[in-house]
Design a protein around this motif. Structure first.
Motif, PDB file in Angstrom:
ATOM      1  N   ALA A   1       0.822  -1.214   0.000  1.00 41.67           N
ATOM      2  CA  ALA A   1       0.000   0.000   0.000  1.00 41.67           C
ATOM      3  C   ALA A   1       0.851   1.256   0.000  1.00 41.67           C
ATOM      4  O   ALA A   1       0.504   2.253  -0.625  1.00 41.67           O
ATOM      5  CB  ALA A   1      -0.933  -0.013   1.202  1.00 41.67           C
ATOM      6  N   VAL A   2       1.991   1.244   0.717  1.00 42.35           N
ATOM      7  CA  VAL A   2       2.850   2.420   0.811  1.00 42.35           C
ATOM      8  C   VAL A   2       4.281   2.018   0.429  1.00 42.35           C
ATOM      9  O   VAL A   2       4.838   1.089   1.026  1.00 42.35           O
ATOM     10  CB  VAL A   2       2.847   3.016   2.225  1.00 42.35           C
ATOM     11  N   THR A   3       4.832   2.691  -0.546  1.00 44.63           N
ATOM     12  CA  THR A   3       6.238   2.477  -0.905  1.00 44.63           C
ATOM     13  C   THR A   3       6.938   3.824  -0.984  1.00 44.63           C
ATOM     14  O   THR A   3       6.341   4.818  -1.425  1.00 44.63           O
ATOM     15  CB  THR A   3       6.386   1.755  -2.257  1.00 44.63           C
TER      16      THR A   3
ATOM     17  N   GLN B   1      19.397  -8.059   2.665  1.00 41.45           N
ATOM     18  CA  GLN B   1      18.201  -8.769   2.226  1.00 41.45           C
ATOM     19  C   GLN B   1      17.604  -8.047   1.016  1.00 41.45           C
ATOM     20  O   GLN B   1      17.723  -6.831   0.879  1.00 41.45           O
ATOM     21  CB  GLN B   1      17.182  -8.894   3.345  1.00 41.45           C
ATOM     22  N   PHE B   2      16.989  -8.833   0.140  1.00 40.69           N
ATOM     23  CA  PHE B   2      16.320  -8.313  -1.046  1.00 40.69           C
ATOM     24  C   PHE B   2      14.816  -8.286  -0.748  1.00 40.69           C
ATOM     25  O   PHE B   2      14.222  -9.318  -0.415  1.00 40.69           O
ATOM     26  CB  PHE B   2      16.579  -9.204  -2.257  1.00 40.69           C
ATOM     27  N   VAL B   3      14.188  -7.116  -0.876  1.00 39.65           N
ATOM     28  CA  VAL B   3      12.758  -7.002  -0.609  1.00 39.65           C
ATOM     29  C   VAL B   3      12.103  -6.183  -1.714  1.00 39.65           C
ATOM     30  O   VAL B   3      12.726  -5.303  -2.311  1.00 39.65           O
ATOM     31  CB  VAL B   3      12.484  -6.334   0.758  1.00 39.65           C
ATOM     32  N   THR B   4      10.838  -6.482  -2.021  1.00 33.12           N
ATOM     33  CA  THR B   4      10.093  -5.686  -2.985  1.00 33.12           C
ATOM     34  C   THR B   4       9.316  -4.581  -2.291  1.00 33.12           C
ATOM     35  O   THR B   4       8.696  -3.742  -2.956  1.00 33.12           O
ATOM     36  CB  THR B   4       9.124  -6.580  -3.778  1.00 33.12           C
ATOM     37  N   ASP B   5       9.352  -4.571  -0.964  1.00 29.76           N
ATOM     38  CA  ASP B   5       8.711  -3.517  -0.172  1.00 29.76           C
ATOM     39  C   ASP B   5       9.801  -2.555   0.297  1.00 29.76           C
ATOM     40  O   ASP B   5      10.940  -2.632  -0.143  1.00 29.76           O
ATOM     41  CB  ASP B   5       7.977  -4.160   1.004  1.00 29.76           C
ATOM     42  N   ASN B   6       9.443  -1.663   1.213  1.00 23.65           N
ATOM     43  CA  ASN B   6      10.437  -0.761   1.789  1.00 23.65           C
ATOM     44  C   ASN B   6      11.439  -1.543   2.630  1.00 23.65           C
ATOM     45  O   ASN B   6      11.100  -2.588   3.213  1.00 23.65           O
ATOM     46  CB  ASN B   6       9.746   0.289   2.667  1.00 23.65           C
ATOM     47  N   CYS B   7      12.661  -1.032   2.721  1.00 20.08           N
ATOM     48  CA  CYS B   7      13.669  -1.678   3.563  1.00 20.08           C
ATOM     49  C   CYS B   7      13.236  -1.595   5.025  1.00 20.08           C
ATOM     50  O   CYS B   7      12.921  -0.501   5.526  1.00 20.08           O
ATOM     51  CB  CYS B   7      15.023  -0.994   3.400  1.00 20.08           C
ATOM     52  N   PRO B   8      13.189  -2.721   5.761  1.00 19.09           N
ATOM     53  CA  PRO B   8      12.880  -2.667   7.198  1.00 19.09           C
ATOM     54  C   PRO B   8      13.918  -1.825   7.936  1.00 19.09           C
ATOM     55  O   PRO B   8      15.091  -1.763   7.533  1.00 19.09           O
ATOM     56  CB  PRO B   8      12.950  -4.135   7.623  1.00 19.09           C
ATOM     57  N   THR B   9      13.516  -1.196   8.996  1.00 23.31           N
ATOM     58  CA  THR B   9      14.444  -0.349   9.768  1.00 23.31           C
ATOM     59  C   THR B   9      15.490  -1.163  10.513  1.00 23.31           C
ATOM     60  O   THR B   9      16.548  -0.652  10.864  1.00 23.31           O
ATOM     61  CB  THR B   9      13.670   0.528  10.763  1.00 23.31           C
ATOM     62  N   THR B  10      15.186  -2.446  10.795  1.00 23.59           N
ATOM     63  CA  THR B  10      16.171  -3.356  11.391  1.00 23.59           C
ATOM     64  C   THR B  10      16.185  -4.651  10.580  1.00 23.59           C
ATOM     65  O   THR B  10      15.254  -4.936   9.818  1.00 23.59           O
ATOM     66  CB  THR B  10      15.840  -3.673  12.862  1.00 23.59           C
ATOM     67  N   PHE B  11      17.214  -5.433  10.764  1.00 30.81           N
ATOM     68  CA  PHE B  11      17.366  -6.654   9.979  1.00 30.81           C
ATOM     69  C   PHE B  11      16.201  -7.614  10.203  1.00 30.81           C
ATOM     70  O   PHE B  11      15.730  -8.272   9.275  1.00 30.81           O
ATOM     71  CB  PHE B  11      18.691  -7.334  10.337  1.00 30.81           C
ATOM     72  N   GLY B  12      15.708  -7.701  11.431  1.00 29.93           N
ATOM     73  CA  GLY B  12      14.554  -8.525  11.738  1.00 29.93           C
ATOM     74  C   GLY B  12      14.807 -10.000  11.496  1.00 29.93           C
ATOM     75  O   GLY B  12      15.907 -10.514  11.721  1.00 29.93           O
TER      76      GLY B  12
ATOM     77  N   LEU C   1      17.737  -3.634  -2.280  1.00 33.18           N
ATOM     78  CA  LEU C   1      18.821  -4.376  -1.631  1.00 33.18           C
ATOM     79  C   LEU C   1      19.216  -3.577  -0.400  1.00 33.18           C
ATOM     80  O   LEU C   1      19.784  -2.475  -0.513  1.00 33.18           O
ATOM     81  CB  LEU C   1      19.996  -4.569  -2.583  1.00 33.18           C
ATOM     82  N   CYS C   2      18.884  -4.100   0.785  1.00 34.39           N
ATOM     83  CA  CYS C   2      19.027  -3.366   2.036  1.00 34.39           C
ATOM     84  C   CYS C   2      20.212  -3.915   2.842  1.00 34.39           C
ATOM     85  O   CYS C   2      20.348  -5.135   3.007  1.00 34.39           O
ATOM     86  CB  CYS C   2      17.747  -3.496   2.865  1.00 34.39           C
ATOM     87  N   PHE C   3      21.054  -3.009   3.363  1.00 34.49           N
ATOM     88  CA  PHE C   3      22.239  -3.399   4.120  1.00 34.49           C
ATOM     89  C   PHE C   3      22.086  -2.989   5.593  1.00 34.49           C
ATOM     90  O   PHE C   3      21.524  -1.932   5.902  1.00 34.49           O
ATOM     91  CB  PHE C   3      23.487  -2.736   3.541  1.00 34.49           C
TER      92      PHE C   3
END
Length: 774
Positions: free
Chosen positions: A37-39, A192-203, A241-243
């Motif tokens: 819904a939000v990107t 991690q590779f995500v199609t959504d927003n990068c999470p604020t922590t690795f989770g 691609l989130c680091f």
């Protein structure tokens, strides 16, 4: 003229990865995560970078651009109490930054707002991503719009990915570089590779999403793309691609970039804007199954969902499209892209079920099957190299300047004189560095640079000089030695036994120059000795014989050999303690006398043994290597001889016997022999000094005959009696000191100016040769 038909819905569908074709519907299914819904994209922007927010959660936004669009304010310390964004338009401050309104666009139809991050929003430590929150307000009523808690975005150094596009299914390695040391202090980089927003922590990333990162420096790493990074849509799927600073669930986000997965792989992803190049398109999927005559378009916009050859698209000619297999297509790129200047311009390659444009007719469909981002560029130009010359052994770092150079690693290849450059490193669109190859010596060779845009040739770009490596690097001037020489191009050189022609290895004081001087009679800086009798072992190695007992003349063409200068004819004078040797008007000094021996034949010599002329100051003054221990005046000057070599014999001889041509040598020490002394010069009182030599030796060394080499006539002594005579070879040794061994392709006088293919080796520490006294 453009046909009247609506394509807006088709383009939106294409952008979402949808297709209406039967084959496409069977193969292409969009991943569910793409419908978040939000990107907020991209995951990280640089200072002042552009941010795009998409919110399809039913929020209200203002449709417009610039001054009529939503107003955007950025919170630098948003806090956690909801709502984060004020209900009405806030006042700009240190913690509430106003985005430049002229850069804002927004739409309540597509639910998007795009804005430029304000200058006050800066990156975190070492360029790591720093979080900010954007709040949207209506331009007219100042009421808050969109999410009341705002939209998080990050400012930092954006990592560069190489490649940034890969084939579906992963498995490939992507290089990561950053302009700042983003990874400083991070022992393990989480990704991690995500199609959504990068999470604020690795989770706790889902299976197949986390990636293996190898850190190679504080500004560099590499990542292996996991198999779950796929694309099943006609339009390539974008991933963030989130680091992270570690792989623990609480590890914070530090940076991110956009990676794209595609069904297709292109043999060439960048090409000249003029087209004409051929592209091989492959896929692990049978994307052409059931299609006999696929259509291909190139466009700067998003690929239409249906084949559309209007003015915004450039179709590939039907006869330049080849379906090779269900997994492979070959196509020739058409012309039609605008000249991108010195930058790369984005284009898209779009493949359809056929090449039928429905023109708005119902029931006629040519759906998008697959696509891939493609870029066009101008052909680069190289305008110069610095430095313009270097050793033929290669290994020198050069900088090539020009225009329109691509900056991606591996995007440039080049040859210098037909041999590939190595370690090519792009610096900017106007320069790259490289390491020179090993190549035969040559002047003015061409540089050919090749990129996806084509090839460019710069003539007369660089000269390969023959750099030599000599071993041994020192020897005494009492004998000849064999020297091993390493370089390039020895097998093709025109070696000559004649000093004034062909290729040679010369011993030179300073840097050799064959330029004609002194009325075109002499070389500006001739060789001192020739390393002759060349035996070539390979193209890069030879052995030559360097005879340091024989010096070349001042013209640099023949071995110097001259009769000794004898005191009676020259009127030498020396003062006690002085090193100045003065000659009278009968004979003068010149530069060929440097290195010659000064010999005092008196019973008590006033000049030390081993003394040589170290310099010539004028026609009448020379400097000796040792000072005199007494004064020699005009009335006792007959004791001094300037002989060619220190390898001399001083013997007591009796002249004017048996008609005057024979000398009585009985009882003298050392004994003369035909093998070692015949042909040598002899000088002494009563012996004519004009080239007199020992001609024959008889009686086991008891007698000898003198002869003049110039006219082959026997010499008659001018007086009878026993005198001390000097017997010497007449050859001048190479004076002690530091020299250089240099390769010369043509030893002819003035060859440096008249021979277009002339080359000589450069002077370096590896080519230095020292002539010593031991």
């Amino acid at each position: 003229m453009r046909k009247s038909k609506s394509r807006s819905k088709a383009r939106v569908a294409a952008a979402a990865g949808l297709t209406t074709g039967a084959v496409g519907a069977a193969l292409l299914v969009a991943p569910s995560a793409a419908f978040a819904a939000v990107t907020v994209s991209p995951p990280v922007v640089g200072v002042g970078g552009r941010v795009t927010v998409v919110d399809t959660d039913g929020v209200t936004l203002t449709t417009g651009s610039n001054t009529t669009a939503n107003r955007v304010f950025v919170l630098t310390a948003p806090g956690t109490v909801a709502p984060v964004c004020a209900s009405t338009l806030p006042v700009a401050s240190a913690t509430v930054l106003a985005a430049t309104q002229t850069g804002v666009t927004s739409s309540d139809v597509t639910k998007t707002v795009s804005f430029d991050s304000p200058a006050g929003a800066t990156a975190g430590t070492n360029g790591q991503a720093k979080r900010y929150v954007a709040c949207f307000y209506d331009d007219d009523t100042s009421a808050r719009q969109g999410n009341q808690n705002g939209y998080s975005f990050y400012v930092g150094t954006v990592p560069a990915l190489n490649p940034a596009v890969g084939l579906t299914g992963g498995g490939n390695t992507v290089g990561i570089t950053t302009a700042t040391n983003v990874f400083t202090g991070i022992a393990t980089i989480g990704a991690q590779f995500v199609t959504d927003n990068c999470p604020t922590t690795f989770g706790a990333p889902a299976a197949g999403v986390a990636a293996t990162v190898t850190k190679t420096g504080d500004a560099a790493a590499s990542v292996v793309v996991p198999a779950s990074v796929t694309s099943t849509t006609a339009v390539p799927t974008k991933y963030n691609l989130c680091f992270y600073n570690g792989v623990a669930s609480t590890s914070p986000f530090v940076s991110g970039s956009v990676y794209t997965a595609s069904q297709l792989a292109l043999s060439q992803t960048v090409g000249p804007y003029g087209g004409g190049n051929n592209i091989d398109v492959t896929s692990p999927e049978p994307f052409l199954a059931g299609l006999d005559a696929p259509g291909v378009l190139f466009t700067a916009a998003a690929c239409p969902a249906e084949y559309d050859d209007d003015t915004a698209e450039v179709p590939a000619a039907a006869d330049r499209i080849r379906k090779v297999t269900n997994n492979r297509l070959a196509v020739t790129v058409p012309s039609g892209a605008a000249d991108p200047g010195t930058t790369l311009a984005p284009w898209n390659l779009c493949i359809y079920q056929n090449s039928t444009d429905d023109g708005g007719a119902p029931g006629v469909v040519s759906a998008l099957v697959a696509s891939y981002p493609y870029r066009v560029t101008t052909v680069q130009t190289a305008v110069g190299i610095s430095p313009k010359a270097g050793p033929s052994l290669g290994g020198s770092i050069i900088t090539v300047t020009g225009t329109a150079f691509p900056t991606e690693p591996g995007s440039i290849t080049a040859t210098l004189g037909g041999v590939p450059l190595t370690e090519i490193t792009p610096i900017s669109a106007t320069a790259f560095t490289a390491r020179t190859p090993q190549r035969a010596p040559a002047n003015g060779v061409a540089l050919v640079t090749t990129t996806a845009g084509g090839s460019h040739t710069l003539l007369n770009a660089y000269s390969f000089t023959s750099a030599l490596v000599a071993n041994p690097k020192t020897a005494p001037n009492t004998r000849a030695i064999d020297v091993i020489v390493n370089g390039i191009g020895f097998e093709s050189a025109a070696w000559s036994a004649t000093v004034g022609t062909g290729a040679h290895i010369f011993l030179v004081k300073g840097n050799y120059s064959s330029a004609a001087v002194n009325g075109a009679a002499y070389r500006a800086n001739p060789a001192v000795a020739d390393c002759g009798k060349v035996l070539v072992l390979s193209d890069s190695e030879l052995v030559c014989r360097l005879d340091l007992t024989k010096r070349l003349d001042t013209a640099g063409e023949t071995v110097l050999r001259a009769a000794p200068k004898y005191g009676a004819a020259i009127d030498f004078k020396i003062t006690t303690g002085s090193r100045v040797l003065t000659a009278g008007a009968a004979t003068t000094f010149d530069q060929s006398d440097v290195g010659k021996a000064v010999i005092d034949t008196a019973a008590t010599p006033l000049i030390p043994a081993g003394t040589v002329i170290s310099a010539v100051y004028s026609d009448t003054e020379a400097i000796m290597s040792n000072p005199a221990s007494g004064t020699v005046s005009a009335n006792d000057n007959t004791t001094i001889t300037v002989a060619g070599s220190t390898d001399t014999k001083v013997v007591a001889v009796t002249t004017n016997i048996g008609g005057g041509t024979e000398m009585n040598l009985a009882g003298i020490t050392p004994v003369l022999t035909s093998a070692t002394d015949a042909g040598k010069f002899i000088a002494g009182t009563g012996i004519p000094a004009a080239g007199t030599t020992v001609y024959t030796i008889a009686g086991g060394g008891a007698t000898a005959v003198m002869r003049n080499t110039a006219n082959s006539a026997d010499v008659v002594a001018t007086a009878a009696g026993t005198v001390n005579a000097v017997i010497s070879s007449g050859y001048t040794v190479v004076p002690e000191g530091a020299y250089n061994l240099q390769y010369v392709s043509n030893a002819a006088l003035n060859a440096v100016h008249v021979d277009p293919s002339y080359v000589q080796s450069s002077v370096s520490s590896a080519s230095t040769f020292t002539v010593s006294s031991f």
